[in-house]
Design a protein around this motif. Structure first.
Motif, PDB file in Angstrom:
ATOM      1  N   LYS A 105     -12.897  10.575  23.030  1.00 22.28           N
ATOM      2  CA  LYS A 105     -14.271  10.145  22.840  1.00 22.28           C
ATOM      3  C   LYS A 105     -14.427   9.926  20.984  1.00 22.28           C
ATOM      4  CE  LYS A 105     -19.025  11.360  23.137  1.00 22.28           C
ATOM      5  NZ  LYS A 105     -19.839  12.325  23.756  1.00 22.28           N
ATOM      6  N   GLU A 106     -13.731  11.097  20.521  1.00 21.79           N
ATOM      7  CA  GLU A 106     -13.906  10.916  18.961  1.00 21.79           C
ATOM      8  C   GLU A 106     -13.306   9.894  18.333  1.00 21.79           C
ATOM      9  OE1 GLU A 106     -12.580  14.918  17.955  1.00 21.79           O
ATOM     10  OE2 GLU A 106     -14.443  16.033  18.185  1.00 21.79           O
ATOM     11  N   GLU A 142     -10.340  18.595  29.031  1.00 23.81           N
ATOM     12  CA  GLU A 142     -11.440  18.668  28.196  1.00 23.81           C
ATOM     13  C   GLU A 142     -11.292  18.230  26.769  1.00 23.81           C
ATOM     14  OE1 GLU A 142     -14.436  21.876  26.496  1.00 23.81           O
ATOM     15  OE2 GLU A 142     -13.712  22.271  28.612  1.00 23.81           O
ATOM     16  N   ARG A 143     -10.237  18.835  26.284  1.00 23.95           N
ATOM     17  CA  ARG A 143      -9.825  18.409  24.910  1.00 23.95           C
ATOM     18  C   ARG A 143      -9.386  17.246  24.512  1.00 23.95           C
ATOM     19  NH1 ARG A 143      -7.135  23.796  22.100  1.00 23.95           N
ATOM     20  NH2 ARG A 143      -8.959  25.444  22.571  1.00 23.95           N
ATOM     21  N   ASP A 159     -12.962  25.196  19.263  1.00 22.00           N
ATOM     22  CA  ASP A 159     -11.993  23.884  19.920  1.00 22.00           C
ATOM     23  C   ASP A 159     -10.665  23.681  19.180  1.00 22.00           C
ATOM     24  OD1 ASP A 159     -14.389  23.606  21.216  1.00 22.00           O
ATOM     25  OD2 ASP A 159     -15.189  22.008  19.695  1.00 22.00           O
ATOM     26  N   ALA A 195     -10.193  14.573  26.560  1.00 20.77           N
ATOM     27  CA  ALA A 195     -11.224  13.620  26.706  1.00 20.77           C
ATOM     28  C   ALA A 195     -12.374  13.865  25.451  1.00 20.77           C
ATOM     29  CB  ALA A 195     -12.251  14.186  27.824  1.00 20.77           C
ATOM     30  N   LYS A 196     -12.459  14.812  24.868  1.00 19.26           N
ATOM     31  CA  LYS A 196     -13.170  15.004  23.616  1.00 19.26           C
ATOM     32  C   LYS A 196     -12.469  14.467  22.528  1.00 19.26           C
ATOM     33  CE  LYS A 196     -15.021  18.360  20.223  1.00 19.26           C
ATOM     34  NZ  LYS A 196     -15.478  19.865  20.044  1.00 19.26           N
ATOM     35  N   ALA A 197     -11.034  14.319  22.481  1.00 23.91           N
ATOM     36  CA  ALA A 197     -10.226  13.808  21.257  1.00 23.91           C
ATOM     37  C   ALA A 197     -10.403  11.975  21.464  1.00 23.91           C
ATOM     38  CB  ALA A 197      -8.784  13.945  21.323  1.00 23.91           C
TER      39      ALA A 197
END
Length: 463
Positions: A457-458, A450-451, A386, A453-455
């Protein structure tokens, strides 16, 4: 950058290191009273996990650290090496660039604090009953991949061996080996090692090139240093497919999921082994272990090993005696690219290397920086899946390299010599070896989304 600027920069780096030492001592001074740190209970588990691979009898380290009796005479030296982050050999700068790795062997801040407290409190043994169970000693020329739990390699391909005299000029040994496969296979991990333990003393580096059998896609076409930048064809190095480049102290290349290197029947390995004399006659060669994808689980993407240059054009390098010097090189990414790892490669005068990405919009970011390179440890920093940086086509990979040709460099054989580019150990070079995966526009945009969206969310969950 002028020598004066580099000296100023170097003083700042040293000042930062001194500040880190002071802060560590303050932490030790403020530690909770009455908590006695001992070797058996607190230090032995750290040394066992991070140091004993090398620090054991008949291994490459100068001393064993298996027992308290082994370690106690070296207590002050151990304290110095861990507090300055010289050992374990993980020299990536902890303040810039990517910080998440698959193969991180460094000590945590708490582990450094524990060792410092142990030494400052008198380096006591404690109760031997508190010792962790002993780990098996390394009794052969083991694969690091096996040690790290990946099991034995599916293929082992050896070169013939070379008998290096005790005193001799450097040798470049280039034999050929067959690859024993009858159908196309994908490699998911590769590791090169000398054919015997003593060979680790004489083999500076070993490259396994693929001699192709009608596989034009194996040739790297995703980078460029500009037309006619290298009069002698050095730019073609990145167009010659390589399974792996190994150097002193390096482990394996583990490719990210769904990527690898394709090997076809009829292909061969062409070895390029740099061997130097060490005062004892030693016979050794190289061998490569290849971990294969299972049939039916083949990856979709190739990984290309690229030697991003830290020298601009025509291999120009001229390091005056008793001086600090700097060079830089620029490589254009012709395709969207994901960088899997970073392995700085110098010889004896190499001091620091920085990889920077200059994006098409003019912005830039530091990818990785090693400020205290050690010739004896060509550490390969493998980015976590990641965290592996990804850049759009048109990005320039800017490699800056600094050299220390002074007496303060403990590896320097002769600071009174002018040093130029060359393959000998006493010459110098600067490469950033990086495995690269190329992405089409759809794949690139999907990964970026994708990255993000993940960031997000975190951030929203507070993680």
């Amino acid at each position: 950058m002028t020598n004066l600027m580099f000296q100023q920069w170097r003083r700042l780096r040293v000042s930062g290191l001194a500040l880190a030492v002071v802060l560590a001592r303050l932490v030790v001074a403020e530690a909770a009273p009455g908590t006695q740190v001992t070797f058996s209970k607190d230090v032995a588990p750290i040394i066992q996990a991070k140091c004993q691979e090398c620090h054991q009898p008949n291994s490459i380290a100068p001393m064993s650290l298996i027992t308290y009796k082994d370690a106690r005479p070296w207590a002050k030296s151990i304290r110095e090496r861990v507090i300055t982050r010289q050992m374990p050999p993980w020299h990536i700068d902890r303040s810039v660039g990517v910080q998440n790795f698959k193969n991180d062997m460094s000590l945590t801040d708490d582990q450094v604090e524990t060792i410092v407290r142990w030494v400052d409190d008198g380096a006591l043994e404690g109760n031997p009953k508190d010792l962790p169970p002993a780990k098996p000693l390394v009794v052969d020329n083991e694969w690091k991949g096996v040690r790290d739990g990946y099991g034995p390699p599916d293929l082992i391909i050896r070169s013939s061996e070379y008998a290096m005299p005790a005193a001799h000029q450097d040798v470049w040994y280039r034999p050929m080996s067959d690859i024993p496969i009858t159908e196309p296979r994908w490699a998911k991990m590769v590791e090169i090692r000398p054919t015997n333990l003593k060979g680790r003393r004489i083999i500076h580096h070993s490259i396994a090139y693929l001699v192709l059998n009608n596989d034009p896609d194996a040739v790297n076409k995703g980078t460029s240093n500009g037309p006619d930048r290298f009069r002698d064809g050095d730019d073609l190095v990145n167009r010659r497919p390589q399974l792996m480049e190994w150097a002193i102290g390096k482990g394996y290349d583990l490719f990210r999921p769904d990527t690898g290197k394709l090997i076809l029947p009829g292909e061969k390995i062409s070895w390029d082994q740099h061997i130097h004399a060490v005062g004892e006659e030693i016979t050794a060669g190289s061998e490569i272990g290849i971990w294969l994808y299972k049939k039916g689980e083949e990856p979709k993407k190739r990984s290309y090993l690229v030697g991003f240059t830290g020298i601009r054009g025509n291999r120009f390098l001229d390091i005056p005696p008793n001086s600090l010097s700097m060079t830089e090189g620029f490589t254009v990414l012709k395709e969207n690219a994901l960088l899997e790892n970073f392995q700085p490669h110098f010889h004896l005068r190499g001091k620091s290397m920085q990889v920077e990405a200059i994006l098409p919009d003019g912005s830039s970011q530091i990818v990785s920086y090693v400020g205290n390179f050690n010739f004896n440890w060509m550490t390969n920093y493998i980015y976590a899946d990641d965290a592996a940086p990804v850049f759009p086509k048109g990005t320039v990979i800017h490699v800056s390299a600094w050299y220390d040709n002074t007496r303060s460099n403990k590896n320097n054989p002769d600071p009174d010599q002018w040093v130029g580019y060359g393959d000998r150990t006493v010459d110098e070079m600067a490469h950033a070896w990086i495995n690269v995966v190329y992405l089409n526009d759809e794949e690139y945009n999907s990964l970026i989304a994708e990255r993000k969206a993940k960031a997000a969310k975190e951030t929203n969950t507070g993680n």
